[in-house]
Design a protein around this motif. Structure first.
Motif, mmCIF file in Angstrom:
data_model
loop_
_atom_site.group_PDB
_atom_site.id
_atom_site.type_symbol
_atom_site.label_atom_id
_atom_site.label_comp_id
_atom_site.label_asym_id
_atom_site.label_seq_id
_atom_site.Cartn_x
_atom_site.Cartn_y
_atom_site.Cartn_z
ATOM 1 N N PRO A 52 0.797 -1.320 0.004
ATOM 2 C CA PRO A 52 -0.089 0.020 -0.079
ATOM 3 C C PRO A 52 0.930 1.250 -0.049
ATOM 4 O O PRO A 52 2.008 1.288 0.399
ATOM 5 C CB PRO A 52 -0.796 -0.117 1.297
ATOM 6 N N SER A 81 -2.683 -5.238 1.089
ATOM 7 C CA SER A 81 -2.606 -4.404 -0.125
ATOM 8 C C SER A 81 -3.183 -5.460 -1.153
ATOM 9 O O SER A 81 -3.107 -6.765 -1.186
ATOM 10 C CB SER A 81 -1.069 -4.480 -0.542
ATOM 11 N N GLN A 82 -3.417 -4.707 -2.225
ATOM 12 C CA GLN A 82 -3.843 -5.486 -3.534
ATOM 13 C C GLN A 82 -2.718 -5.731 -4.520
ATOM 14 O O GLN A 82 -1.741 -4.701 -4.632
ATOM 15 C CB GLN A 82 -5.053 -4.720 -4.259
ATOM 16 N N THR A 165 -10.061 2.236 1.779
ATOM 17 C CA THR A 165 -8.884 2.580 2.633
ATOM 18 C C THR A 165 -9.138 2.720 4.045
ATOM 19 O O THR A 165 -9.882 3.797 4.384
ATOM 20 C CB THR A 165 -8.088 3.661 1.827
ATOM 21 N N GLU A 201 -5.641 -1.510 2.610
ATOM 22 C CA GLU A 201 -4.606 -0.660 1.907
ATOM 23 C C GLU A 201 -3.675 0.002 2.905
ATOM 24 O O GLU A 201 -3.382 1.238 2.763
ATOM 25 C CB GLU A 201 -5.225 0.298 0.805
#
Length: 218
Positions: A52, A81-82, A165, A201
């Motif tokens: 992130p 995180s993605q 977020t 995130e």
């Protein structure tokens, strides 16, 4: 004939407009659903890829072992995180994301977060009778660059699945873990359980942790 041709042209324009709208809306739907997911990792690493960009040690950042038959290290840092793996949750020993001594203790990969619902419970180690398979995997690195600890059974439950977020991604798991690095037959198994709350995130130090008394690294 002119009128007929004009109607056909209008129909063609309308069709092209609908196709264009669908082409725009489909990626948006996939993005809102975590990018589609479904791809298993080609390699298991501890590097925090897809980290992130924000540093948000919110009050929701907590991690605590509730059972530890193996001897796990106690993480000090959480990040969510993605990435190409989907949604990746890391509990690590680190001071920042760029800490050169970043050591992943536990990593939870969620290949498709859209399959999770708040309050839902999912089985680990594959499908079990009456259970819903977890759309992902839990890896137990315990500070090492690779892992031979495999979750063979257990459950993971999510009390909340944050989409924005800073929203909490919280729950708990109880995993039966097999040590494939042991030469014993059959391989020894251990129970590892924990509660967790990540910030979507976000990344930052754990602000609430209750170490399990009596546990120590192997």
């Amino acid at each position: 004939m002119k009128r007929h041709g004009g109607a056909q042209e209008r129909l063609a324009v309308t069709a092209r407009t609908l196709v264009g709208a669908l082409a725009i809306s489909l990626p948006l739907l996939l993005t809102a659903c975590g990018g589609g997911g479904g791809t298993q990792p080609s390699g298991i690493t501890t590097t925090p890829s897809g980290s992130p960009s924000t540093h948000s040690p919110a009050v929701s950042s907590s991690f605590a072992f509730t059972a530890d038959g193996y001897g796990m290290l106690h993480p000090t840092f959480l990040c969510a995180s993605q990435s190409s793996l989907g949604l990746v949750l890391r509990a690590a020993i680190a001071s920042t994301l760029t800490d050169p001594n970043f050591q992943t203790v536990i990593r939870i990969d969620i290949t498709d977060a859209c399959q999770l619902v708040p309050g839902g419970s999912y089985s680990l180690g594959g499908a079990t009778a009456g259970g819903t398979p977890f759309p992902g995997q839990i890896y137990f690195f315990n500070g090492h660059p690779s892992t031979l600890l495999q979750s063979t059974a257990g459950t993971i439950t999510f009390s909340s699945i944050g989409k924005n977020t800073g929203d909490p991604i919280a729950g708990s798991f109880t995993a039966v873990v097999q040590d494939n690095g042991s030469s014993a037959t059959p391989k020894p198994t251990y129970t590892i359980a924990a509660t967790f709350s990540f910030s979507a995130e976000g990344a930052g130090p754990i602000v609430a942790q209750a170490p399990l008394s009596g546990s120590s690294p192997p």
